[in-house]
Design a protein around this motif. Structure first.
Motif, PDB file in Angstrom:
ATOM      1  N   ARG A 112       0.833  -1.211   0.000  1.00 16.51           N
ATOM      2  CA  ARG A 112       0.000   0.000   0.000  1.00 16.51           C
ATOM      3  C   ARG A 112       0.865   1.258   0.000  1.00 16.51           C
ATOM      4  O   ARG A 112       0.571   2.224  -0.724  1.00 16.51           O
ATOM      5  N   TYR A 113       1.929   1.242   0.789  1.00 15.74           N
ATOM      6  CA  TYR A 113       2.822   2.406   0.822  1.00 15.74           C
ATOM      7  C   TYR A 113       3.469   2.622  -0.548  1.00 15.74           C
ATOM      8  O   TYR A 113       3.552   3.766  -1.031  1.00 15.74           O
ATOM      9  N   SER A 114       3.933   1.549  -1.178  1.00 21.91           N
ATOM     10  CA  SER A 114       4.573   1.681  -2.488  1.00 21.91           C
ATOM     11  C   SER A 114       3.599   2.206  -3.533  1.00 21.91           C
ATOM     12  O   SER A 114       3.968   3.024  -4.385  1.00 21.91           O
ATOM     13  N   ALA A 115       2.341   1.746  -3.467  1.00 20.68           N
ATOM     14  CA  ALA A 115       1.337   2.238  -4.420  1.00 20.68           C
ATOM     15  C   ALA A 115       1.124   3.740  -4.241  1.00 20.68           C
ATOM     16  O   ALA A 115       1.061   4.500  -5.225  1.00 20.68           O
ATOM     17  N   GLN A 116       1.021   4.180  -2.995  1.00 21.19           N
ATOM     18  CA  GLN A 116       0.849   5.615  -2.730  1.00 21.19           C
ATOM     19  C   GLN A 116       2.053   6.413  -3.213  1.00 21.19           C
ATOM     20  O   GLN A 116       1.904   7.486  -3.813  1.00 21.19           O
ATOM     21  N   MET A 117       3.245   5.894  -2.955  1.00 20.01           N
ATOM     22  CA  MET A 117       4.467   6.582  -3.352  1.00 20.01           C
ATOM     23  C   MET A 117       4.559   6.696  -4.870  1.00 20.01           C
ATOM     24  O   MET A 117       4.906   7.763  -5.410  1.00 20.01           O
ATOM     25  N   LEU A 118       4.237   5.619  -5.563  1.00 17.02           N
ATOM     26  CA  LEU A 118       4.311   5.634  -7.024  1.00 17.02           C
ATOM     27  C   LEU A 118       3.336   6.644  -7.621  1.00 17.02           C
ATOM     28  O   LEU A 118       3.678   7.369  -8.561  1.00 17.02           O
ATOM     29  N   ARG A 119       2.133   6.703  -7.076  1.00 14.58           N
ATOM     30  CA  ARG A 119       1.146   7.649  -7.598  1.00 14.58           C
ATOM     31  C   ARG A 119       1.547   9.089  -7.290  1.00 14.58           C
ATOM     32  O   ARG A 119       1.325   9.992  -8.092  1.00 14.58           O
ATOM     33  N   ARG A 120       2.145   9.281  -6.117  1.00 15.04           N
ATOM     34  CA  ARG A 120       2.495  10.640  -5.692  1.00 15.04           C
ATOM     35  C   ARG A 120       3.769  11.146  -6.353  1.00 15.04           C
ATOM     36  O   ARG A 120       3.835  12.290  -6.834  1.00 15.04           O
ATOM     37  N   ASP A 121       4.798  10.288  -6.387  1.00 12.35           N
ATOM     38  CA  ASP A 121       6.132  10.750  -6.792  1.00 12.35           C
ATOM     39  C   ASP A 121       6.553  10.286  -8.178  1.00 12.35           C
ATOM     40  O   ASP A 121       7.548  10.781  -8.703  1.00 12.35           O
ATOM     41  N   GLY A 122       5.814   9.332  -8.756  1.00 17.36           N
ATOM     42  CA  GLY A 122       6.210   8.828 -10.060  1.00 17.36           C
ATOM     43  C   GLY A 122       7.205   7.684  -9.959  1.00 17.36           C
ATOM     44  O   GLY A 122       7.729   7.367  -8.880  1.00 17.36           O
ATOM     45  N   LEU A 123       7.483   7.076 -11.094  1.00 16.41           N
ATOM     46  CA  LEU A 123       8.298   5.860 -11.114  1.00 16.41           C
ATOM     47  C   LEU A 123       9.750   6.111 -10.741  1.00 16.41           C
ATOM     48  O   LEU A 123      10.321   5.412  -9.898  1.00 16.41           O
ATOM     49  N   ILE A 124      10.379   7.107 -11.343  1.00 17.38           N
ATOM     50  CA  ILE A 124      11.826   7.301 -11.156  1.00 17.38           C
ATOM     51  C   ILE A 124      12.150   7.626  -9.703  1.00 17.38           C
ATOM     52  O   ILE A 124      13.042   7.015  -9.094  1.00 17.38           O
ATOM     53  N   ALA A 125      11.429   8.566  -9.115  1.00 19.08           N
ATOM     54  CA  ALA A 125      11.687   8.930  -7.718  1.00 19.08           C
ATOM     55  C   ALA A 125      11.357   7.783  -6.780  1.00 19.08           C
ATOM     56  O   ALA A 125      12.054   7.560  -5.773  1.00 19.08           O
ATOM     57  N   SER A 126      10.317   7.021  -7.095  1.00 20.46           N
ATOM     58  CA  SER A 126       9.926   5.905  -6.229  1.00 20.46           C
ATOM     59  C   SER A 126      10.958   4.778  -6.284  1.00 20.46           C
ATOM     60  O   SER A 126      11.258   4.154  -5.250  1.00 20.46           O
ATOM     61  N   VAL A 127      11.493   4.514  -7.455  1.00 22.69           N
ATOM     62  CA  VAL A 127      12.537   3.495  -7.572  1.00 22.69           C
ATOM     63  C   VAL A 127      13.756   3.906  -6.760  1.00 22.69           C
ATOM     64  O   VAL A 127      14.370   3.080  -6.051  1.00 22.69           O
ATOM     65  N   ALA A 128      14.115   5.166  -6.821  1.00 19.29           N
ATOM     66  CA  ALA A 128      15.266   5.643  -6.050  1.00 19.29           C
ATOM     67  C   ALA A 128      15.036   5.453  -4.554  1.00 19.29           C
ATOM     68  O   ALA A 128      15.936   5.015  -3.820  1.00 19.29           O
TER      69      ALA A 128
END
Length: 239
Positions: A112-128
């Motif tokens: 759930r946290y990763s899903a929120q992060m991906l939607r909020r910050d986008g793929l590149i920032a979330s992968v980092a």
């Protein structure tokens, strides 16, 4: 009756955010050594669980199969095998994440946290950010698989976080051998979950690895899980 893997079709389902490339590398060496046919369907992040069920059903049209997977893939495979004892001959369950409802399970919270992060910050920032909290090898694996499932990946993570895994009562009714593998130092997939599963299922065995061993050799997880299945399915070791 002993479980024979030679010639058997084994369908393996990836964990949330992971992919068929990883699950093939993790399991195919041990299964090919046993003469099994390995099938690794690609995840469909927009319909993760239903896609997994359809892949299992499709493979079983030609005869009974071994169902298996990692994390959410392990849960879906085990539930399918419990519901279809006529089509399953065994289950490979690596890194089961929770039993029954997800509630506050670490893997569900992480999804759930990763899903929120991906939607909020986008793929590149979330992968980092993901790489900062992961072993290097896992960061590399997920960076590749997350990119391959973008932009539907957050939907898959949300779906996985709500999935109700087999309960202890359902595991107690599992009619086929269950081979489990757990990583003793994995806080997201606690070894206690695998211990609960192996205690509940009538014919089950557990082997353990470490995240370090998995990083050095992806096939370590698959070897452990296959060895556990052979132990659960027979009175002697061997394919």
């Amino acid at each position: 009756m002993s479980l024979i893997l030679r010639g058997a079709t084994v369908v393996l389902l990836p964990g949330t955010g992971s992919d068929d490339d990883y699950v093939y590398r993790a399991f195919s060496p041990a299964l090919h050594d046993c003469g099994a046919v390995v099938v690794t369907p690609a995840p469909e992040p927009e319909r993760l669980v239903e896609g997994y069920r359809q892949a299992l059903n499709a493979a079983a049209r030609s005869g009974p199969i071994v169902a298996g997977g990692v994390s959410i893939g392990a849960a879906v495979a085990t539930a399918w095998a419990a519901a279809r004892p006529d089509l399953a001959i065994g289950v490979l369950a690596a890194l089961p994440a929770w039993t029954g409802a997800p509630d506050g399970a670490p893997a569900a919270l992480a999804a759930r946290y990763s899903a929120q992060m991906l939607r909020r910050d986008g793929l590149i920032a979330s992968v980092a950010q993901m790489r900062e909290g992961s072993p290097a090898w896992l960061g590399d694996e997920l960076a590749r698989s997350w990119a391959g499932q973008w932009p539907e990946l957050p939907d898959a993570m949300d779906e996985a976080s709500r999935y109700v895994a087999p309960t202890l009562d359902e595991l107690a009714r599992l009619a086929v051998p269950l081979g489990l593998a757990a990583a003793t130092d994995d806080q997201v997939h606690p070894v206690e979950v695998a211990l609960d599963w192996v205690a509940a299922a009538p014919r089950a065995a557990l082997r353990t690895v470490t995240l370090t061993e998995m990083g050095a050799d992806p096939a370590a997880l698959g070897r452990a899980c296959v060895a556990a299945l052979l132990e659960a399915g027979s009175t002697h070791q061997g394919c």
